[in-house]
Design an enzyme around this catalytic site. Structure first.
Site: not given
Length: 334
Positions: A59, A222
């Site tokens: 991320h 995700h």
């Protein structure tokens, strides 16, 4: 069928090499705890509460890329899309703790919550006091009536900014810090859109796929399912719906002053981001909502996912003061 391509060395060594890249990128301002895959800033002073975060790799620059002056102090790095362990969290907290307590600030995911809670219990036995804020800005992940179930996504960057300014620059104590970051969390809302999925480093397949003419509204970082899939349409149509949903949720109303983030989830072009920004500005102006500051770029990514998110944070006098203080991090400078 399209297959993912990644420029990596060993797919099983991503976390270690990300950590090494962070240390190099910070150029002397970051210290690693190599055996625990954790890092902390060299800016920490002995009179502050420390702010500790952590989460899965993939991320970037969230989470560790926001360590620095006016932002967070330390971070535990999980494997890609995987929570860090309690041992990692404990070690980085011990390495940074100055005797004034620690605020744990991370996204609201079950693995993160469990491991940070375990770490907090063990640290309490060693007389290190902690408090916890879980970012809950993703409006697509649960209804407003269950806001505590919402996931934390790109809006955590604004929380880092508030927390770092309050702890480092204004020297809030732990209770004061908890209160102001909790207030900021309640004032932050995010929604995302995906055009295509991403693939874990060890995988030869995308975690989800969309048809050539489809997008998904409300996607998670995700690849968690969003609100719905729909046929491709124009930027203006998509952004209008996103702003409508964000403004209805808090709600944001006329004369509110907000910080705006337009976040690249992975592979969107700057051209697209600026066209998105244009429409965000039009929509907020039409509602009489004042854009205090606008951040555009990569802040909370999902590997190579094609998509973006929009975040709004409503300001009051206290939050605006803290937000306007400077910060210097690898992922964002102000």
């Amino acid at each position: 069928m399209r297959k993912p391509k990644k420029l990596l060395n060993d797919p099983n060594n991503v976390r270690q090499e990300v950590m090494q890249g962070l240390v190099y990128g910070y150029n002397g301002k970051l210290t690693a705890i190599p055996n625990y895959f954790a890092v902390y800033g060299n800016h920490i002073t002995d009179d502050q509460v420390v702010v500790i975060s952590g989460g899965g790799s993939g991320h970037e620059p969230t989470f560790a890329g926001f360590i620095g002056e006016g932002s967070i102090d330390g971070c535990a790095l999980g494997e890609v899309f995987t929570s860090p362990s309690p041992d990692q969290i404990i070690e980085v907290t011990k390495a940074t703790h100055q005797g004034h307590g620690a605020l744990f600030l991370y996204g609201n995911y079950s693995g993160d919550g469990m491991n940070f809670d375990i770490a907090a219990e063990i640290l309490a036995e060693e007389n290190i006091t902690t408090k916890t804020i879980r970012a809950t800005d993703d409006i697509a992940s649960a209804p407003l009536s269950k806001i505590s179930d919402r996931r934390g996504v790109a809006g955590i960057m604004f929380l880092y900014k508030i927390a770092g300014a309050a702890a480092q620059l204004e020297k809030y104590d732990l209770d004061q810090l908890y209160q102001v970051v909790a207030k900021a969390n309640n004032n932050v809302r995010t929604i995302g859109v995906a055009l295509n999925g991403c693939a874990l480093p060890q995988s030869n397949n995308f975690n989800f796929e969309l048809a050539d003419n489809e997008i998904e509204i409300g996607i998670g970082i995700h690849g968690e399912a969003g609100l719905r899939r729909q046929t491709m349409t124009t930027t203006d149509d998509v952004v209008k719906e996103m702003i409508d949903r964000l403004c209805d949720d808090l709600p944001f109303v006329r004369d509110d002053r907000v910080c705006v983030m337009i976040n690249n989830l992975g592979t969107m072009s700057n051209t697209e981001l600026l066209i998105i920004a244009r429409k965000v500005g039009i929509e907020l102006d039409s509602r009489g909502i004042i854009s205090h500051d606008i951040a555009i770029g990569h802040f909370c990514t999902s590997l190579e996912m094609s998509g973006f998110s929009i975040t709004l944070m409503k300001l009051d006098q206290q939050l605006q003061h803290l937000y306007d203080l400077p910060c210097q991090t690898l992922g964002w400078r102000k």
